[in-house]
Motif scaffolding. Sequence first.
Motif, PDB file in Angstrom:
ATOM      1  N   GLY A  47       0.793  -1.226   0.000  1.00  0.00           N
ATOM      2  CA  GLY A  47       0.000   0.000   0.000  1.00  0.00           C
ATOM      3  C   GLY A  47       0.823   1.272   0.000  1.00  0.00           C
ATOM      4  O   GLY A  47       0.418   2.282  -0.589  1.00  0.00           O
ATOM      5  N   ASP A  48       1.981   1.240   0.623  1.00  0.00           N
ATOM      6  CA  ASP A  48       2.798   2.453   0.694  1.00  0.00           C
ATOM      7  C   ASP A  48       3.818   2.548  -0.430  1.00  0.00           C
ATOM      8  O   ASP A  48       4.556   3.523  -0.519  1.00  0.00           O
ATOM      9  CB  ASP A  48       3.485   2.561   2.056  1.00  0.00           C
ATOM     10  CG  ASP A  48       4.340   1.362   2.389  1.00  0.00           C
ATOM     11  OD1 ASP A  48       4.386   0.430   1.578  1.00  0.00           O
ATOM     12  OD2 ASP A  48       4.949   1.365   3.478  1.00  0.00           O
ATOM     13  N   GLY A  49       3.879   1.556  -1.293  1.00  0.00           N
ATOM     14  CA  GLY A  49       4.733   1.649  -2.467  1.00  0.00           C
ATOM     15  C   GLY A  49       6.068   0.939  -2.381  1.00  0.00           C
ATOM     16  O   GLY A  49       6.760   0.824  -3.385  1.00  0.00           O
ATOM     17  N   TYR A  50       6.457   0.481  -1.236  1.00  0.00           N
ATOM     18  CA  TYR A  50       7.724  -0.261  -1.129  1.00  0.00           C
ATOM     19  C   TYR A  50       7.610  -1.318  -0.037  1.00  0.00           C
ATOM     20  O   TYR A  50       6.770  -1.215   0.851  1.00  0.00           O
ATOM     21  CB  TYR A  50       8.901   0.680  -0.846  1.00  0.00           C
ATOM     22  CG  TYR A  50       8.866   1.331   0.522  1.00  0.00           C
ATOM     23  CD1 TYR A  50       8.164   2.503   0.738  1.00  0.00           C
ATOM     24  CD2 TYR A  50       9.542   0.759   1.593  1.00  0.00           C
ATOM     25  CE1 TYR A  50       8.132   3.081   1.988  1.00  0.00           C
ATOM     26  CE2 TYR A  50       9.519   1.335   2.847  1.00  0.00           C
ATOM     27  CZ  TYR A  50       8.805   2.499   3.038  1.00  0.00           C
ATOM     28  OH  TYR A  50       8.768   3.073   4.273  1.00  0.00           O
ATOM     29  N   LEU A  51       8.454  -2.332  -0.127  1.00  0.00           N
ATOM     30  CA  LEU A  51       8.477  -3.410   0.854  1.00  0.00           C
ATOM     31  C   LEU A  51       9.654  -3.212   1.804  1.00  0.00           C
ATOM     32  O   LEU A  51      10.791  -3.100   1.366  1.00  0.00           O
ATOM     33  CB  LEU A  51       8.627  -4.761   0.166  1.00  0.00           C
ATOM     34  CG  LEU A  51       7.406  -5.331  -0.528  1.00  0.00           C
ATOM     35  CD1 LEU A  51       7.779  -6.593  -1.293  1.00  0.00           C
ATOM     36  CD2 LEU A  51       6.321  -5.647   0.461  1.00  0.00           C
ATOM     37  N   SER A  52       9.370  -3.195   3.075  1.00  0.00           N
ATOM     38  CA  SER A  52      10.451  -3.142   4.056  1.00  0.00           C
ATOM     39  C   SER A  52      10.799  -4.566   4.479  1.00  0.00           C
ATOM     40  O   SER A  52      10.102  -5.523   4.140  1.00  0.00           O
ATOM     41  CB  SER A  52      10.016  -2.316   5.265  1.00  0.00           C
ATOM     42  OG  SER A  52       8.998  -2.989   5.976  1.00  0.00           O
ATOM     43  N   ALA A  53      11.867  -4.701   5.222  1.00  0.00           N
ATOM     44  CA  ALA A  53      12.274  -6.021   5.719  1.00  0.00           C
ATOM     45  C   ALA A  53      11.204  -6.600   6.644  1.00  0.00           C
ATOM     46  O   ALA A  53      10.945  -7.807   6.632  1.00  0.00           O
ATOM     47  CB  ALA A  53      13.609  -5.924   6.441  1.00  0.00           C
TER      48      ALA A  53
END
Length: 85
Positions: A47-53
Amino acid sequence: MNPEQLTEPNELSERSLLLNNLRNALWLLGASFWLFGITDRGIASLGDGYLSALDIGQLVAIIFFFMNWLFLKPSSLKLRLKNPN
């Protein structure tokens, strides 16, 4: 009530069938909840545009648990009656 009355073949088969249906229904309900959880986490992660760890870790964990849930599928009643072990 006599113990003989509780162990009639008809009554046992009805109980076994009821328990088998309940077991399968609970498994199917759990599988649908896991699929909802995977979808929810996937949408929330992207949803926020990027994947975090952390997002990747959550997705991997929930997919791992879902795969384990699939392996816990109850066997059918016919197979258990043929193979009681």
